[in-house]
Design an enzyme around this catalytic site. Structure first.
Site, PDB file in Angstrom:
ATOM      1  N   ASP A   1       5.045   3.456  -1.227  1.00 55.57           N
ATOM      2  CA  ASP A   1       4.660   4.127  -2.477  1.00 55.57           C
ATOM      3  C   ASP A   1       4.557   5.650  -2.293  1.00 55.57           C
ATOM      4  O   ASP A   1       4.933   6.414  -3.180  1.00 55.57           O
ATOM      5  CB  ASP A   1       3.297   3.616  -2.967  1.00 55.57           C
ATOM      6  CG  ASP A   1       3.387   2.222  -3.563  1.00 55.57           C
ATOM      7  OD1 ASP A   1       4.439   1.875  -4.129  1.00 55.57           O
ATOM      8  OD2 ASP A   1       2.388   1.486  -3.479  1.00 55.57           O
TER       9      ASP A   1
ATOM     10  N   LYS B   1      -3.049  -6.669  -2.528  1.00 57.30           N
ATOM     11  CA  LYS B   1      -2.720  -5.521  -1.668  1.00 57.30           C
ATOM     12  C   LYS B   1      -3.689  -5.341  -0.506  1.00 57.30           C
ATOM     13  O   LYS B   1      -3.277  -5.000   0.595  1.00 57.30           O
ATOM     14  CB  LYS B   1      -2.618  -4.244  -2.504  1.00 57.30           C
ATOM     15  CG  LYS B   1      -1.316  -4.177  -3.306  1.00 57.30           C
ATOM     16  CD  LYS B   1      -1.151  -2.804  -3.938  1.00 57.30           C
ATOM     17  CE  LYS B   1       0.281  -2.640  -4.430  1.00 57.30           C
ATOM     18  NZ  LYS B   1       0.530  -1.302  -4.987  1.00 57.30           N
TER      19      LYS B   1
END
Ligand code: ATR
Length: 246
Positions: A85, A49
């Protein structure tokens, strides 16, 4: 989930979603090759990430502010990093958290998106993490209040577990400052850890009458937003949810 959505929309012949395993030292090279292979984008998960954020040519404002990206979109050879998210969490909640007191456990990438989203919606956010220093850094960068001991659990309208506790069967009630018998019917409790069974945390919250949101719902909502970014099509949520739950 994504392939079920593509099939539902009659796109499965031309489109597909597949898992690609890549070692950290080959990550950038692999991603750079993808637009030329016909990929329109990718989801990125641990441990890539951070690397995804730093290799991107463009960052959405959300990804930049959160400091984490879960979604890449390729336009020609330009790699754009997005974070779905945060918005995915908000869509999974039963109501807007505006004006609510929230307690968030965790200080990893998932927690950063959660804290950012709740603050943007106008909640007040306390952040507890096992490693207190990480909670302090998170709050310096994203906002919220780092706490070494949360207030009375009943004083929070929203409690979100964004740690990995529970993934490997750990006892949430010994690992996090949360008590099995101190939930209320007025609360919303979210556990981003997902598995086949409801987590112990959500079971206890539901037993007290609290509204619960599990990690699969958050996963589905972030996935639907990524699907829309890549395809430009409205995601068939029910199909994605059914596939994820199966
Ligand atoms: P992600 O990016 O998916 O959020 P991560 O960065 O590995 O994943 O974060 C994991 C989170 O779970 C961290 O907040 C971690 O706490 P530490 O910062 O103290 O490591 C938390 N975590 C993992 N196992 C834990 C445990 N047994 N008890 C408490 N917190 C735990």
């Amino acid at each position: 989930m994504h392939n079920a959505a593509l099939a539902e929309l009659g796109m499965a012949g031309e489109w597909g979603y597949e898992a690609i395993d890549v070692a950290p030292d080959r990550f950038e090279e692999r991603v750079r090759a993808m637009p030329g292979e016909g990929f329109v984008g990718a989801n990125v998960t641990v441990p890539h990430k951070g690397a995804a954020l730093s290799l991107a040519d463009e960052l959405s404002e959300t990804a930049r502010e959160i400091g984490a990206a879960n979604t890449l979109a390729f336009e020609d050879s330009v790699v754009r990093a997005e974070n779905t998210d945060a918005e995915g969490l908000l869509r999974a909640l039963p109501a807007s958290p505006a004006g609510q007191r929230a307690l968030v456990f965790g200080a990893g990438g998932a927690a950063r998106a959660v804290v950012w989203a709740l603050l943007r919606e106008g909640a007040t956010v306390d952040v507890w993490n096992r490693t207190a220093l990480s909670a302090r850094y998170l709050c310096e960068e994203v906002g919220g209040e780092p706490v070494s001991a949360p207030d009375d659990q009943r004083d929070y309208q929203l409690i979100v577990n964004s740690t990995a506790v529970g993934l490997r069967g750990e006892d949430v009630f010994t690992q996090l400052p949360v008590y099995r018998r101190r939930f209320t019917a007025e609360q919303v409790v979210v556990d981003i850890v997902y598995g086949h069974e409801p987590s112990e945390l959500l079971r206890a919250a539901a037993a007290a009458g609290a509204q619960t949101v599990d990690g699969i719902e958050v996963l589905v909502q972030q996935g639907a937003l990524s699907f829309q970014i890549w395809t430009g099509r409205e995601a068939p949520l029910d199909t994605m949810r059914a596939a994820a739950r199966a």
